[in-house]
Every structure is written in C-alpha cells, then in structure tokens.
Scaffold this motif. Structure first.
Motif, short mmCIF file in Angstrom:
data_model
loop_
_atom_site.label_atom_id
_atom_site.label_comp_id
_atom_site.label_asym_id
_atom_site.label_seq_id
_atom_site.Cartn_x
_atom_site.Cartn_y
_atom_site.Cartn_z
N THR A 132 -6.58 22.81 3.24
CA THR A 132 -5.80 23.73 4.06
C THR A 132 -6.53 25.04 4.23
OG1 THR A 132 -4.66 24.58 2.12
CG2 THR A 132 -3.59 22.76 3.31
N ASP A 133 -6.23 25.73 5.33
CA ASP A 133 -6.78 27.06 5.57
C ASP A 133 -5.70 28.08 5.24
OD1 ASP A 133 -9.07 25.93 6.58
OD2 ASP A 133 -8.48 26.16 8.67
N PRO A 134 -6.03 29.12 4.46
CA PRO A 134 -5.02 30.13 4.18
C PRO A 134 -4.52 30.81 5.45
CG PRO A 134 -6.96 30.51 2.83
CD PRO A 134 -7.28 29.40 3.80
N CYS A 187 -0.79 27.84 -0.64
CA CYS A 187 -0.15 26.59 -1.06
C CYS A 187 1.20 26.87 -1.72
CB CYS A 187 -1.07 25.81 -2.00
SG CYS A 187 -2.49 25.11 -1.15
N THR A 240 -12.77 31.49 4.44
CA THR A 240 -12.33 30.11 4.64
C THR A 240 -13.40 29.30 5.38
OG1 THR A 240 -10.01 30.75 4.65
CG2 THR A 240 -10.56 28.67 5.70
N PHE A 274 -6.16 30.29 -1.28
CA PHE A 274 -5.60 28.94 -1.17
C PHE A 274 -4.40 28.78 -2.10
CE2 PHE A 274 -9.79 27.44 0.56
CZ PHE A 274 -9.28 27.00 1.77
#
Length: 159
Positions: A155-157, A110, A41, A106
């Motif tokens: 977004t960051d996992p 999500c 990431t 991701f």
C-alpha cells in the motif's frame, strides 16, 4: 457497458475520495508532508532513481520535485549521489533513516485503514483493492507496477 447515470455516480464518488486522502494526510508526521511521503513511497517501491524519473512518477514539475527532495535530504531520509553513467545527473537513494520513516508512514496508514474499514469483510477490502488497481491501470498510472522490496507492504501511505 455501464450507463451515463452510473458514470455520473462514479464521478461523484471519485470526487469525494479527497476526504479519504485528507484523512490519510492528517496522520502524517509534521516533518513529513504529503509530497515528502510520496517521494519516500516511490523510492521505496521503485528503488534508486534519477530526479527526472521521480518527477515523472510524481507527475509534477522538476522544480516541485527538487523542493520535495531537498526537504527529505535535509532530514537524512535520502542520499543524492552522482550517476556514474552521467556525472551531471543525481541518483536518489533511500537511507536507513528514510526506510524507517517510510515504515512509520505505512504503519500509520495501515492502522487508519484498519480502523476505518473494521466493519468491512476481508472480501470487500480485497475487492476494493482489486478494483482500484484496475482503475489506475485503465488511466495508465505508471505507479501501478512497482518493484516491491521483500516484505514491503503493498500500500501507499499517500501516493
């Protein structure tokens, strides 16, 4: 200014956020534990970097960073090359396979968030995102100002 009771409740809520992180961790592929996902990431968000910078962003010791890097390098997700400015240092670079793995992380993150927040309004999700970003900035999180690649998700996992 908020009162003591509000800060106490906020502290309880932040303490309980571990359940959310554990839920996100459970969707990671078996060969990509949380530390590996965090490295991918950060490389995806910040681009090529030295190990020292990665250790700083991860906020962990260099020996821990080295283990994470070795794990993902063994899988072909990153390349380690000599830094032209300092031959003793290594530059870490996300490979195409690493980008594919990051895209999968991701996607999974999500999907989980969309499922768990399906009863939230778009405005509520946006507000949470804004407030979490502000919270990170208030604590001086150096990961708060990433360089996103074109088309990369914001977004960051797990990071």
């Amino acid at each position: 200014m908020a009162g003591r009771a509000q800060y106490e409740e906020l502290a309880r809520q932040l303490s309980a956020i571990g359940a959310v992180k554990r839920g996100l961790g459970r969707i990671l592929p078996p060969d990509c534990p949380g530390g590996s996902a965090a490295v991918l990431t950060l490389l995806g968000r910040h681009g090529d970097m030295r190990m020292t910078k990665l250790a700083e962003l991860l906020a962990v010791d260099m020996s821990v960073t080295s283990r994470h890097v070795a794990h993902i390098a063994d899988r072909g997700w990153i390349e380690r090359s000599h830094d032209p400015a300092d031959k003793r240092s290594r530059i870490l670079h996300l490979t195409d396979a690493g980008q594919e793995q990051l895209d999968e992380l991701f996607r999974r993150s999500c999907e989980l968030l969309a499922d768990r927040l399906s009863d939230w309004s778009d405005d509520d999700v946006a507000l949470l995102t804004d407030l979490m970003g502000r919270l990170r900035q208030s604590f001086g999180d150096c990961r708060s100002t990433p360089r996103l690649a074109p088309g990369a998700p914001a977004t960051d996992p797990v990071a």
